[in-house]
Design a protein around this motif. Structure first.
Motif, PDB file in Angstrom:
ATOM      1  N   PRO A 108      51.424  22.823  34.885  1.00  0.00           N
ATOM      2  CA  PRO A 108      52.533  23.392  33.726  1.00  0.00           C
ATOM      3  C   PRO A 108      52.441  24.588  34.318  1.00  0.00           C
ATOM      4  O   PRO A 108      51.788  25.440  34.906  1.00  0.00           O
ATOM      5  N   GLY A 113      52.763  28.518  34.315  1.00  0.00           N
ATOM      6  CA  GLY A 113      51.664  29.637  34.105  1.00  0.00           C
ATOM      7  C   GLY A 113      50.258  29.154  34.211  1.00  0.00           C
ATOM      8  O   GLY A 113      49.256  29.825  33.670  1.00  0.00           O
ATOM      9  N   CYS A 114      50.098  28.221  34.905  1.00  0.00           N
ATOM     10  CA  CYS A 114      48.536  27.501  35.154  1.00  0.00           C
ATOM     11  C   CYS A 114      48.194  28.197  36.306  1.00  0.00           C
ATOM     12  O   CYS A 114      46.880  27.912  36.721  1.00  0.00           O
ATOM     13  N   GLY A 115      48.751  29.089  37.117  1.00  0.00           N
ATOM     14  CA  GLY A 115      48.249  29.863  38.366  1.00  0.00           C
ATOM     15  C   GLY A 115      48.513  29.220  39.764  1.00  0.00           C
ATOM     16  O   GLY A 115      47.871  29.544  40.656  1.00  0.00           O
ATOM     17  N   LYS A 116      49.615  28.306  39.524  1.00  0.00           N
ATOM     18  CA  LYS A 116      49.810  27.786  40.959  1.00  0.00           C
ATOM     19  C   LYS A 116      50.368  28.993  41.799  1.00  0.00           C
ATOM     20  O   LYS A 116      49.901  28.921  43.125  1.00  0.00           O
ATOM     21  N   THR A 117      51.141  29.879  41.482  1.00  0.00           N
ATOM     22  CA  THR A 117      51.645  31.010  42.495  1.00  0.00           C
ATOM     23  C   THR A 117      50.431  31.940  42.560  1.00  0.00           C
ATOM     24  O   THR A 117      50.238  32.361  43.633  1.00  0.00           O
ATOM     25  N   ARG A 166      46.493  27.208  31.863  1.00  0.00           N
ATOM     26  CA  ARG A 166      45.429  28.208  31.756  1.00  0.00           C
ATOM     27  C   ARG A 166      44.227  28.438  31.176  1.00  0.00           C
ATOM     28  O   ARG A 166      44.240  27.960  29.989  1.00  0.00           O
ATOM     29  N   ALA A 208      43.256  33.390  35.187  1.00  0.00           N
ATOM     30  CA  ALA A 208      44.228  32.607  35.518  1.00  0.00           C
ATOM     31  C   ALA A 208      43.749  31.329  36.551  1.00  0.00           C
ATOM     32  O   ALA A 208      44.475  30.408  36.483  1.00  0.00           O
ATOM     33  N   THR A 262      45.263  43.217  32.735  1.00  0.00           N
ATOM     34  CA  THR A 262      46.524  43.757  32.032  1.00  0.00           C
ATOM     35  C   THR A 262      46.399  45.229  31.755  1.00  0.00           C
ATOM     36  O   THR A 262      45.277  45.543  31.787  1.00  0.00           O
ATOM     37  N   TYR A 304      43.039  38.234  36.122  1.00  0.00           N
ATOM     38  CA  TYR A 304      44.208  39.466  36.133  1.00  0.00           C
ATOM     39  C   TYR A 304      43.684  40.391  35.137  1.00  0.00           C
ATOM     40  O   TYR A 304      43.326  39.969  33.914  1.00  0.00           O
TER      41      TYR A 304
END
Ligand code: ADP
Ligand code: MG
Lengths: 272, 268
Positions: free
Chosen positions: A57, A59-63, A227, A38, A30, A28
């Motif tokens: 965990p 913030g590890c990039g699942k979404t 991450r 990610a 910013t 990403y």
């Protein structure tokens, strides 16, 4: 961008792989110019009809991975093949349950469920009865004409689940869909999901922060690192089908859970 | 005050009784004070003379005629300005090219106090209703322009992505998410614009006119007819309250999913 993929079910005879992800990277950008790494070198194949859970965990990039698979988020590099063709945009064969319900507040419950039908210009009458059946299945019979603001968070989430299923997609992507539900409803929903999956032979990718839930439902559990998200282990769950709630208490089940939990004791904690 | 009385005043009927009582008390106090201290009529007329002036202006047809002229200017100017603002707002919000072309002018023009250009408009378009309609339209234009742009950009990213996930086209996202999300903003714009339209029409008439409530105020003032001036002011505030109520009424029906708590006041 609207680029319908070819029907997902058109598979070449021998190859049972519905999804092939190779060397997937996502960075990403910013606003202040920094890059957030990610996803790092994600490789994953998912077979047609398979149920795969992902734990990792926060913030590890699942979404991120899910959004890339739905075709709304671009990847930085890597290849994704779905049913043999390169993923290039959203597909009518995909159903998504988001982390938040994401309902449209000016639409009634039934109208929210019907969004995919309307967008994809499918036959309204045919799918409306299906929508009503789905709502009844998740315990929302009688709420069809209510507005989202009249529903609790857990009820809204269940509306979102019906919306993901209404057009009978062959590939179901779920992002922590049961996080907002109480434990009782969650167990019922798990059983319903298993039943739907077995009856309709869908391929399911489920992100969850509950390790027992991941084990209970999945053929394979994918464990991701913090991450930048990578896959550290893929655990095949060889519990018999159909799974029943009582299995939670068996030693076999416990072995899977602790095998997964080990990763989080070393690599940080799992969310929630 | 007992808890029971307080509860009564919170009901619709109770609220009305409370408002009416306060109003009557205020009028009574005004009348009494003016008589008691013998305030000259030319400074502050008592409510009774205002009522008499109001009645005779109504009977003579003077008030209805000028009210009709001003209402016409307000409504036509509002409609034209609001429509123009909406159209340009949609254009700017939806097309990056039109944003680059128009937006600098919009920002520049927005900072000009619109009433300041009223004299120019009157010179260009004369003393009739046309110049008032144009002044009103210029004033009603910006609230809609600004709110349409803001509203069309207000759609939450997750709703847009949800639609895209289900293969919605750009047009479908606009129609099914961006537009409904913009409506609350557009109604705020309409509400501000209609109140400003009343001001616009009156200012236009002050600058130069042959008819309308602004013209009537100047005329009454010129003749030191303070009761008459106050009578016109009453009509003006009734118009203001009326148009605002009309917008709120439509808003509550169309944007029903938004909880409109607290009325807004724009002291422009
Ligand atoms: N639009 C974005 N812009 C910048 N960074 C993002 C964006 N979306 C997610 N991230 C970052 O990417 C990482 C992975 O996010 P996400 O996929 O939401 O994680 P998870 O779902 O596993 O909790 C996080 O560190 C998050 O802050
Ligand atoms: Mg997430």
């Amino acid at each position: 961008m609207y680029q319908p993929n070819a029907g997902l079910s058109r598979m070449s005879g021998a190859d049972r792989r519905l999804v092939r992800i190779s060397n997937l990277e996502k960075k990403y950008q910013t606003r202040d110019g920094k890059a957030i790494h990610a996803l790092a070198d994600v490789n994953l194949d998912i077979e047609e009809g398979e149920f795969v859970s992902i734990v990792g965990p926060s913030g590890c990039g699942k979404t991120t991975l899910l959004k890339i698979l739905t075709g709304v988020l671009s990847r930085s590099s890597g290849d994704i093949l779905i049913a043999g063709s390169r993923l290039s945009g959203p597909s009518r064969e995909i159903g998504v349950v988001f982390q938040a319900p994401v309902l449209l507040p000016w639409r009634t419950v039934i109208e929210n469920v019907m969004v995919p039908i309307q967008v994809q210009k499918r036959d309204r009458a045919e799918f409306e009865s299906r929508a009503r059946r789905l709502l009844a299945m998740v315990g929302l019979a009688g709420f069809e004409d209510k507005y989202p603001s009249e529903l609790s968070g857990g009820m809204q989430q269940r509306v979102g689940i019906c919306r993901a299923l209404v057009h009978d997609p062959s590939f179901l992507l779920m992002d922590e869909p049961f996080g907002a539900l109480d434990a009782m409803t969650r167990e019922t929903m798990n059983e319903e999901l298993q039943r739907i999956w077995q009856e309709s032979k869908k391929t399911v990718l489920l992100v969850t922060h509950s390790i027992p839930e991941a084990v209970y439902l999945a053929d394979r559990v994918i464990v991701m690192t913090p991450r930048p998200g990578r896959i550290v282990e893929v655990i095949k769950v060889d519990l018999p089908r159909p799974r029943v709630l009582a299995m939670h208490n068996t030693a076999e089940f416990g072995k899977y859970v602790s095998a997964i939990r080990r990763h989080f004791n070393s690599a940080g904690k799992l969310d929630a | 005050m007992s808890a029971e009385t307080r509860k009564y005043f919170n009901t619709a009927a109770g609220g009305f009784v409370l408002a009416l009582t306060t109003f009557v008390a205020f009028i009574g106090l005004w009348e009494g004070a003016v008589r008691l201290f013998d305030v000259p009529k030319i400074i502050l007329p008592p409510p009774t003379s205002i009522a008499v002036a109001f009645w005779s202006m109504l009977q003579g047809g003077e008030l209805p005629w000028h009210t009709a002229v001003t209402l016409y200017e307000i409504l036509l100017g509002f409609l034209l300005g609001a429509l123009g603002g909406l159209l340009l707002g949609f254009g700017i919000a939806l097309s990056p090219l039109s944003e680059r072309i128009f937006y600098p002018y919009v920002v520049a023009f927005q900072t000009v106090p619109k009433v300041a250009i009223a004299p120019i408009i009157v010179i260009w378009f004369g003393y009739g209703v046309t110049s008032k309609v144009i002044i009103t339209a210029t004033i009603a234009f910006f609230p809609l322009l600004a709110n349409a742009i803001m509203g069309l950009r207000a759609a939450p990213q997750d709703q847009v992505e949800m639609m895209e996930t289900y293969t919605a086209s750009r047009w479908q996202v606009f129609q099914l998410v961006r537009l409904p999300q913009a409506l609350p903003y557009i109604f705020v714009g309409l509400d501000v614009a209609i109140v400003l339209s009343v001001i616009g029409a009156i200012v236009g008439e002050f600058v130069g006119s042959k008819a309308g409530l602004g013209y009537l105020i100047l005329q009454k003032n010129f003749n030191f007819d303070m009761a008459g001036t106050f009578a016109v002011l009453i009509v003006l505030s009734l118009i203001g309250v009326g148009v605002h109520a009309l917008i709120s009424f439509v808003q509550r029906r169309i944007v029903f999913w938004i909880d409109v708590s607290g009325e807004r006041v724009t002291g422009a």
